[in-house]
Design a protein around this motif. Structure first.
Motif, short mmCIF file in Angstrom:
data_model
loop_
_atom_site.label_atom_id
_atom_site.label_comp_id
_atom_site.label_asym_id
_atom_site.label_seq_id
_atom_site.Cartn_x
_atom_site.Cartn_y
_atom_site.Cartn_z
N ALA A 129 68.72 90.60 22.08
CA ALA A 129 69.61 89.79 23.36
C ALA A 129 68.73 89.68 24.49
N ARG A 130 68.08 90.73 24.85
CA ARG A 130 66.84 90.83 26.14
C ARG A 130 65.66 89.82 25.76
N ALA A 131 65.29 89.67 24.54
CA ALA A 131 64.21 88.96 24.19
C ALA A 131 64.64 87.37 24.27
N GLY A 132 65.99 87.01 24.37
CA GLY A 132 66.39 85.65 24.83
C GLY A 132 67.21 85.05 23.39
N CYS A 133 67.53 85.70 22.59
CA CYS A 133 68.21 85.27 21.37
C CYS A 133 69.59 85.33 21.63
N GLU A 134 70.45 84.42 21.13
CA GLU A 134 71.95 84.52 20.89
C GLU A 134 72.03 85.37 19.24
N VAL A 135 72.70 86.51 19.54
CA VAL A 135 72.92 87.31 18.45
C VAL A 135 74.23 87.67 18.02
N THR A 136 74.34 87.47 16.65
CA THR A 136 75.63 87.79 15.86
C THR A 136 75.58 88.93 14.92
N LEU A 137 76.27 90.16 15.24
CA LEU A 137 76.29 91.14 14.72
C LEU A 137 77.32 91.31 13.71
N VAL A 138 76.95 91.33 12.34
CA VAL A 138 78.10 91.47 11.17
C VAL A 138 78.25 92.78 10.78
N LEU A 139 79.43 93.33 10.97
CA LEU A 139 79.74 94.81 10.65
C LEU A 139 79.82 95.15 9.32
N LYS A 140 79.26 95.92 8.70
CA LYS A 140 79.37 96.43 7.23
C LYS A 140 80.62 97.24 7.15
N ALA A 141 81.50 97.68 8.02
CA ALA A 141 82.66 98.55 7.72
C ALA A 141 83.94 98.15 8.81
N PRO A 142 84.93 98.32 8.68
CA PRO A 142 85.98 98.11 9.49
C PRO A 142 85.83 99.06 10.69
N VAL A 143 86.34 98.72 11.57
CA VAL A 143 85.97 99.36 12.95
C VAL A 143 87.19 100.47 13.12
N ARG A 144 86.76 101.51 13.08
CA ARG A 144 87.75 102.84 13.28
C ARG A 144 87.79 103.25 14.76
N THR A 145 86.52 102.98 15.47
CA THR A 145 86.57 103.58 16.85
C THR A 145 85.74 102.41 17.56
N GLY A 146 85.83 102.19 19.05
CA GLY A 146 85.17 101.23 19.49
C GLY A 146 84.23 101.83 20.19
N ARG A 147 83.53 103.00 20.04
CA ARG A 147 82.81 103.78 20.71
C ARG A 147 81.18 103.20 20.66
N LEU A 148 80.76 102.80 19.29
CA LEU A 148 79.42 101.95 19.20
C LEU A 148 79.71 100.26 19.41
N VAL A 149 80.78 100.25 19.20
CA VAL A 149 80.93 98.51 19.04
C VAL A 149 81.19 97.92 20.36
N ASP A 150 82.07 98.60 21.18
CA ASP A 150 82.79 98.02 22.40
C ASP A 150 81.51 97.57 23.23
N PRO A 151 80.57 98.60 23.43
CA PRO A 151 79.43 97.88 24.50
C PRO A 151 78.78 96.71 24.30
N LEU A 152 78.56 96.58 22.66
CA LEU A 152 77.86 95.48 22.43
C LEU A 152 78.69 94.12 22.66
N ARG A 153 80.04 94.20 22.52
CA ARG A 153 80.83 92.94 22.63
C ARG A 153 80.77 92.27 23.94
N GLY A 154 80.40 93.30 25.12
CA GLY A 154 80.26 92.91 26.48
C GLY A 154 78.98 92.42 26.58
N LEU A 155 78.07 92.30 25.73
CA LEU A 155 76.69 92.05 26.32
C LEU A 155 76.71 90.33 26.11
N PRO A 156 75.90 89.55 27.27
CA PRO A 156 75.98 88.26 27.10
C PRO A 156 75.15 87.65 26.23
#
Length: 714
Positions: free
Chosen positions: A6-33
């Motif tokens: 994202a910092r290098a200028g890409c539009e990034v799609t992250l595809v999750l391997k497993a269901p989300v059990r807690t937002g601890r890791l994923v939520d901060p990424l959802r907020g990135l432009p």
């Protein structure tokens, strides 16, 4: 990786391997432009809630890609990459390789075949370390030229400050380990350190963070012993398992990190993220001495340890000597400085710029001149052997303003005429690699107004084809050096303006790698057959050097002459080499001084050990080896073959082997090797770097179309 892209200028799609059990890791990424997080489980793309296995992941990624195709796909894991090789994502993969066999003994044919398929389907292969890159290139030749460095990325959690400066005066020395507890990680032995240090007058406590205790089938009692040591060890504080941010906070509150492992792990080609996290936190680390760690921390780093006694000696030293503790802190901080998010983003930005060149207005103008309104220039490449054109072909294919098709001839004189005619009908510009039968055919069959570019090598100049070529149907003949440009004009009588020079390319970014210890005393020569390559003169140079300094060694990377049937069938060639090898075997000065290495594509890795690259040939059209050596940080040393001074600076060219040996000895003795190597590297980047040669080819292909009538097709 997501943050760095994202910092290098890409539009990034992250595809999750497993269901989300807690937002601890994923939520901060959802907020990135510019970042989109896709959860196939939540979107109903999968029937099961179980984490995706490689086959299901490959199907899911292909389905998501079909919605709106990605420009690149970054994947981690050998099994997943292997499945993606057979999908439409092949060619767009940036494969992050960590789970590969890390010794030659583990590399069976199946592993090699799988990695070869992955390499063929990947645009880039991301490697954690220089050691892993070199190992892969030697074990799987298809990876050479695609392997780039992407070391671990360390990001401190928000609000976490590094350890305060200063030594732990007046209190116990706090040791810390975070991670799993397993035999080869020496975690059981660590639990004895506070007690043993106390016997040396050093007050210490050990903080252990983690909850994964390994069940060792070879030692069934290990898990119980490990747990007992954690729970009852003198001076041991077991914190249990914690999220990464909390584990790092606990680390920042300690003085020394422990990464002392069993010697079996010294051969690991991966770099521990824990080391880098400690460095960023200002916490020095006790670790094993390996070439990788020496390069990162310095050979004189004070906390290298191999045995329990070494660990106790190192901890006693810093426990009683504040100045040594300060040195260790500074080394660790400096080592970790290049592994932050900004450095990762800058590294990725460079790879992106290389993979996706900017469109050029002159290319679009050329395309429009062929076909009004056209957006891309159609470039055809025809030839039986494209090994000298590979990176140029990659570059042309990557340009957004060019479309490329290849007419690959089965042999020098064998091709599919229908496919060749299709290329004639389609292309705006045709490049013939080699001035052979392919050039003759396209000169006879090209369309009116279609541009034809022929690249001529030394081999064809002395063959019959140039005399048969209809030069009026050719727009440009490309030679790789001024000397051969002049020679071509002289021998063929072709119009001077049609014969131009575009030099060979040197992949300077791939070749620019850190040198290994002792390189300044290592001479290298690449390719020794046929006899006009004059290995005997290189041996003359070595013999003179070893009279005064036996550290000088000649490394030869080449096929041996008997591996070329067309060379070995000649009596004079056999006699030359038999005499030369007898001399090497019998000379006391040369004993142990000549090393023959296997021919292969791992030249960049091989050059890490080389300080001087020799060119002792009777003649060459360009001789790429000195230029590759220069790009690697080696000093070139050439004898004056015809045209050498039109390619290389005269300061690198010597009158005879004695003068070459004297120059090499003086360069090393006066401490000039590093400065001369730096100057050589800058010269080759400016003249023959891949970017520069690609620019010249872009300008050549973007010239206006020919206006003369072509001969009728036959």
């Amino acid at each position: 990786m997501v943050q760095a892209l994202a910092r290098a200028g890409c539009e990034v799609t992250l595809v999750l391997k497993a269901p989300v059990r807690t937002g601890r890791l994923v939520d901060p990424l959802r907020g990135l432009p510019g970042v989109t997080v896709r959860s196939p489980h939540a979107e109903g793309l999968l029937e099961s809630d179980a984490p995706m296995q490689p086959r299901a992941a490959a199907v899911t990624l292909a389905r998501i890609d079909a919605e709106q195709p990605f420009d690149l796909a970054v994947v981690r894991g050998r099994r997943l990459a292997g499945k993606l090789c057979h999908t439409g994502l092949a060619g767009r993969l940036w494969t992050y390789l960590t789970d590969v066999p890390q010794s030659a003994g583990q590399f069976d044919n199946a592993a090699k075949a799988e990695l070869r398929r992955i390499a063929d389907a990947s645009r880039l292969l991301l490697c954690q370390t220089e050691e892993l890159r070199g190992f892969l290139e030697a074990a799987v030749p298809a990876t050479a030229g695609k392997c780039v460095l992407f070391p671990p990325v360390v990001v401190l959690p928000d609000g976490l400050e590094p350890r305060p400066a200063g030594t732990p005066d007046g209190r116990a020395l706090r040791l810390v380990y975070t991670g799993k507890f397993a035999p080869r990680w020496n975690t059981y032995e660590m639990c004895a350190l506070p007690r043993l240090l106390g016997g040396r007058g050093v007050d210490a406590e050990l903080h252990m963070v983690g909850d994964k205790i390994h069940d060792d089938p070879d030692d069934p009692g290990y898990a119980d012993r490990m747990r007992t040591a954690l729970e009852t060890g003198q001076g041991v504080v077991w914190h249990g398992g914690h999220p990464r941010a909390e584990a790092m906070r606990l680390t920042a509150g300690c003085d020394v990190g422990l990464s002392w492992r069993h010697p079996e792990m010294d051969a690991s080609l991966e770099l521990s993220t824990k080391l880098l996290e400690c460095g960023m936190l200002g916490v020095p680390v006790v670790l094993n001495r390996t070439p990788m760690h020496e390069r990162l921390f310095g050979a004189d780093y004070p906390l290298f340890a191999a045995t329990e006694t070494d660990v106790l000696d190192a901890l006693t030293l810093i426990g009683k000597n504040p100045e040594v503790f300060t040195v260790a802190v500074e080394r660790c901080r400096a080592a970790a400085a290049g592994f932050g998010l900004d450095a990762a983003a800058e590294r990725l930005a460079g790879y992106l710029a290389e993979t996706f060149p900017e469109p050029a207005e002159q290319v679009r103008a050329a395309a429009a001149a062929y076909r009004p309104g056209a957006r891309r220039l159609r470039v055809g490449v025809a030839g039986h052997d494209l090994k000298f054109f590979t990176r140029l072909l990659d570059y042309l294919r990557s340009r957004p303003d060019m479309e490329v098709r290849v007419d690959h001839w089965a042999a020098l004189k064998a091709h599919d005429a229908d496919r060749s005619r299709e290329l004639v009908e389609w292309a705006d510009v045709v490049i013939c690699e080699w001035c052979g039968p392919n050039a003759l055919w396209y000169a006879k069959n090209k369309r009116a107004g279609q541009r034809l570019v022929v690249r001529l090598h030394r081999f064809e100049l002395y063959a019959p084809w140039p005399k048969q070529l209809d030069i009026d149907a050719v727009d440009q003949v490309v030679c790789v050096s001024p000397h051969y440009t002049d020679l071509t004009r002289e021998m063929t009588g072709w119009p001077a303006e049609k014969v131009v020079t575009v030099p060979n390319w040197v992949d300077d970014r791939q070749l620019d790698r850190p040198k290994l210890a002792g390189a300044r005393h290592h001479l290298g020569i690449i390719g020794i057959a046929p006899s006009r390559k004059r290995l005997d003169l290189a041996v003359d140079v070595l013999e003179e050097l070893r009279r005064d300094d036996p550290r000088f060694t000649l490394f030869v990377k080449s096929k041996l002459p008997w591996e070329y049937w067309w060379i070995w069938q000649k009596d004079e060639e056999r006699e030359h080499y038999e005499k030369l090898f007898r001399r090497i075997r019998r000379s006391p000065l040369l004993a142990g001084g000549v090393v023959f290495d296997s021919y292969g594509r791992d030249v960049a890795s091989w050059l890490r050990r080389i300080g001087f690259v020799l060119s002792t040939s009777d003649d060459e059209s360009f001789h790429l080896a000195p230029a590759e050596g220069m790009a690697s940080g080696a000093v070139p040393a050439l004898l004056p073959w015809p045209g050498s001074d039109t390619i290389y600076d005269r300061r690198w060219i010597h009158d005879d082997p004695s003068a070459m040996a004297a120059s090499i000895a003086t360069t090393v003795a006066l401490g000039r090797w590093e400065s001369d190597a730096a100057e050589a590297r800058e010269q080759v980047r400016a003249a023959y770097g891949l970017d520069e040669v690609c620019r010249q080819w872009t300008d050549l292909l973007a010239r206006p179309p020919a206006r003369t009538e072509a001969p009728a097709a036959q």
